[in-house]
Scaffold this motif. Structure first.
Motif, mmCIF file in Angstrom:
data_model
loop_
_atom_site.group_PDB
_atom_site.id
_atom_site.type_symbol
_atom_site.label_atom_id
_atom_site.label_comp_id
_atom_site.label_asym_id
_atom_site.label_seq_id
_atom_site.Cartn_x
_atom_site.Cartn_y
_atom_site.Cartn_z
ATOM 1 N N GLY A 189 -9.101 -5.379 5.800
ATOM 2 C CA GLY A 189 -9.474 -4.605 5.140
ATOM 3 C C GLY A 189 -10.572 -5.980 4.477
ATOM 4 N N VAL A 190 -11.748 -5.969 3.700
ATOM 5 C CA VAL A 190 -11.770 -6.728 2.910
ATOM 6 C C VAL A 190 -10.893 -8.157 2.738
ATOM 7 N N GLN A 191 -9.457 -7.469 1.955
ATOM 8 C CA GLN A 191 -8.845 -8.294 1.627
ATOM 9 C C GLN A 191 -7.642 -8.002 2.700
ATOM 10 N N LEU A 192 -6.754 -8.688 2.603
ATOM 11 C CA LEU A 192 -5.682 -8.641 3.627
ATOM 12 C C LEU A 192 -4.491 -8.809 2.538
ATOM 13 N N ARG A 193 -3.611 -7.221 3.237
ATOM 14 C CA ARG A 193 -2.346 -7.581 2.373
ATOM 15 C C ARG A 193 -0.835 -6.862 3.059
ATOM 16 N N LEU A 194 -0.338 -7.843 3.028
ATOM 17 C CA LEU A 194 1.005 -8.036 3.238
ATOM 18 C C LEU A 194 2.045 -7.440 2.368
ATOM 19 N N VAL A 195 3.029 -5.854 3.422
ATOM 20 C CA VAL A 195 2.930 -5.193 2.496
ATOM 21 C C VAL A 195 4.900 -5.521 3.765
ATOM 22 N N GLU A 196 5.850 -4.848 3.033
ATOM 23 C CA GLU A 196 6.983 -4.907 3.470
ATOM 24 C C GLU A 196 7.534 -3.850 2.336
ATOM 25 N N SER A 197 8.467 -2.768 2.887
ATOM 26 C CA SER A 197 9.035 -1.530 1.867
ATOM 27 C C SER A 197 9.309 -0.837 2.809
#
Length: 670
Positions: free
Chosen positions: A376-384
């Protein structure tokens, strides 16, 4: 069983509840639930209760919990529901029962004013314009009078205000006992009051944040509590996985840079080239975001290899390595001034966490975990993790195996599944062996509500579907005089339908069209609830996401709920894909065992906005012909309350006319 006897006596026709409230009506479903909760408390076993709308589940779990005399932890889904439970339901019931019960409210850090950061906010670049300075002045004035520091008390403060992150703390930037305002800290005051209370009201986010980092205050509280009750438990799994995994965002990196630059220039100017070392992290963060390219806001990129899908492996790895290196370099600079102020020690710890996370995302994901990138406006890296079952079994249900006394865990919501064992909820939450109770609604849905599925609309995949839904909704809402809520499954449909309705209704001055995002959620709901009172125009509300649940609009203000299409999980969502693959690897059907139950629960949640009281009436319209034409539609309809079916547009028009004629006479659907 004395507790069961006390509970039955409280709910009896001549019991304490009936004597205290002339409007109290004994309901068998409510008594059944209360007795089940009492049994779970006595026997210390987990209990799952689906209590449909109108049962009165709040009193059904509060009465036995309070009468037990035990310490109780109550957790609900949102801060707004926390405030309602703590400020209205709980004190009223304590008074009715005549108990010497001490209650406390505990929220996360972001809900409380941080006195230290409020002082620093005056020096922030974001607080330089006149509007921000006036808003900060109001906060400073309020800070002199508030006892709790809970920002929900501050009238007129928009929950989206950019000032809030500047005057609240996070686990990352809190200075702890080294803070100059530690003795006056509102967070610590709230935790002390919670430790001294008999009943503590928290929220699911706080609970899982604590299980993850053991920092929120619940870690101290939980061992002393024998009864834990989770209301709105249908959100538990999705809330839990947010905290039990690992996340790294460009927003976190830029916030770290902002706080470091502010502290460096204020407390150690000239000792380090702060602009240079902070600028390197900012540049690395922005380059990482650029690596993801232009994507539709909210896009989730699968990430099964070295880089997210569609991105260059080498460029991505280099960008992550640059983030890692820049964080380490900034931490080294912070280390040289760490003895000057506790702010630098905390910033160093925070920077090392970001460096470790960036290094972690350079390696492979943990076995059984899912990894993706939110763009999005930000980039979010997720490991879940794919669900919370392992955590529930080991850290909650397994507590007594570690020496704690047996706890009573109660999980309840209006919607927990579409089968008798509620496997949609119990499976992902590790509660397969829990006692299960389903309590039906006391509402007469066959008399109070109708269901209509238009079959002449385009298929949901057709690009014209949303516009056709908007055209029909405008026609129906115009006839009804507003009183219509439209729930969309995507933000794209939200915008299309909202814009179309504004052009058709709002611009012409007929009705006011309220669209999610136009104003704060609370203001939207308050305006919609007021309807056409006081000479106002009737309202149409177009919303998505969080508006599918927890919205209570009883009476004439809402008499039609329109759902644009069946709420199946997005098939390209990385978490949904991973769950589907896991089921298929076990020889099960991903559609029948995952996608269909998910849609059934979400559809039931959306439909639940319509009838909130015994005197309510209305129409549910699902603008997806698959509900009427596909075989699985029967399963989805079965999950809904037993509403009377309308089979044609003419029948729909007749029902709208009936609602319009009788709306000031009790609004009974004929």
């Amino acid at each position: 069983m004395p507790l069961a006897s006390d509970v039955e006596a409280a709910f009896a026709p001549e019991g304490v509840l009936s004597r205290a409230d002339e409007h109290f009506v004994p309901r068998q479903g409510q008594v059944d639930m209360a007795l089940a909760v009492a049994a779970a408390i006595d026997d210390a076993h987990p209990l799952v209760v689906e209590a449909s709308t109108g049962v009165g589940k709040t009193y059904a779990y509060l009465v036995p919990a309070l009468l037990s005399g035990e310490r109780v932890l109550l957790s609900t889904a949102t801060k707004a529901l926390q405030d309602q439970l703590f400020g209205r339901d709980l004190p009223r019931l304590v008074e009715i029962l005549g108990l010497p019960t001490r209650t406390a409210l505990l929220k996360g850090r972001a809900s409380y004013l941080c006195l230290h950061r409020m002082t620093l906010a005056r020096h922030e670049a974001q607080v330089s314009d006149a509007t921000s300075l006036r808003a900060l002045g109001r906060i400073e004035q309020w800070s002199q009078a508030t006892r709790t520091g809970d920002l929900a008390e501050l009238p007129g403060l928009d929950e989206r205000s950019p000032l809030i992150p500047l005057v609240t703390s996070t686990r990352d930037n809190c200075l702890g006992s080294t803070c100059p305002q530690f003795r006056s800290c509102h967070v610590n005051l709230a935790r002390r009051e919670a430790m001294a209370a008999d009943v503590v009201v928290i929220n699911h986010h706080l609970f899982f944040a604590d299980l993850s980092v053991r920092e929120s205050g619940v870690a101290e509280l939980l061992p002393s509590v024998r009864i834990a009750i989770f209301d709105e438990a249908h959100q538990l799994n999705e809330t839990g996985i947010q905290f039990l995994g690992t996340q790294l965002s460009t927003g976190q990196l830029l916030d770290f840079c902002r706080d470091t630059l502010a502290a460096g220039l204020q407390l150690a100017r000239g000792l380090v080239d702060w602009q240079a070392v902070v600028g390197a992290v900012e540049q690395a963060a922005r380059h990482l975001r650029l690596c993801a390219g232009r994507q539709y806001p909210g896009t989730k990129l699968r990430w099964t290899g070295a880089a997210p899908e569609g991105l260059d492996d080498t460029e991505w790895s280099q960008a992550l390595e640059a983030v890692h290196a820049a964080c380490l370099k900034l931490c080294a600079a912070l280390d040289t001034v760490s003895e000057m102020a506790p702010d630098f020690v905390r910033l160093h710890e925070r920077g090392m966490v970001l460096a470790e996370r960036s290094a972690g995302f350079l390696g492979a994901a943990e076995p059984g975990a899912v990894r993706w990138a939110d763009v999005g406006v930000q980039l979010r890296l997720v490991e879940s993790p794919m669900d919370i079952s392992k955590t529930v079994k080991s850290k909650m249900l397994g507590a007594s195996a570690e020496g704690e006394s047996g706890k009573s865990w109660v999980f309840t919501s209006a919607t927990l599944g579409d089968d008798e064992r509620l496997t949609w909820f119990t499976g992902p939450c590790g509660l397969e062996d829990a006692a299960v109770l389903r309590v039906g609604s006391p509402f007469d849905y066959d008399r109070q509500a109708c269901l209509y599925v238009p079959i002449d609309l385009p298929k949901p995949a057709d690009p014209s579907h949303a516009l056709r839904v908007a055209e029909s909704a405008a026609r129906w809402a115009r006839q009804l005089g507003g009183r219509t809520m439209i729930l969309t499954t995507t933000l794209r449909s939200l915008r299309t339908i909202g814009d179309s309705l504004k052009a058709a209704l709002d611009d012409g001055g007929e009705l006011q069209v309220l669209v999610q995002g136009d104003m704060p959620k609370r203001a939207l709901i308050e305006r919609f609830r007021s309807g056409s009172d006081n000479g106002e125009k009737g309202c149409v509300l177009v919303a998505s996401a969080s508006f599918w649940e927890g919205i209570d609009v009883p009476g004439e203000a809402l008499q039609m709920v329109i759902i644009d299409k069946l709420p199946f999980p997005p098939p390209n969502d990385p978490l949904a894909e991973a769950r589907a693959r896991l089921l298929e690897s076990q020889g099960r059907s991903a559609f029948s065992d995952y996608f269909l139950p998910e849609a059934a629960v979400a559809l039931k949640q959306g439909a639940g906005r319509l009838i909130r009281r015994e005197t309510d009436s209305g129409i549910l319209v699902v603008c997806d012909s698959r509900l009427a034409t596909m075989g699985y539609g029967k399963r989805l309809i079965k999950a809904l309350p037993a509403m009377r079916r309308l089979t044609s547009e003419e029948e729909l028009q007749a029902q709208i006319d009936a609602l319009t004629r009788t709306c000031t006479k009790g609004c009974s659907v004929t």
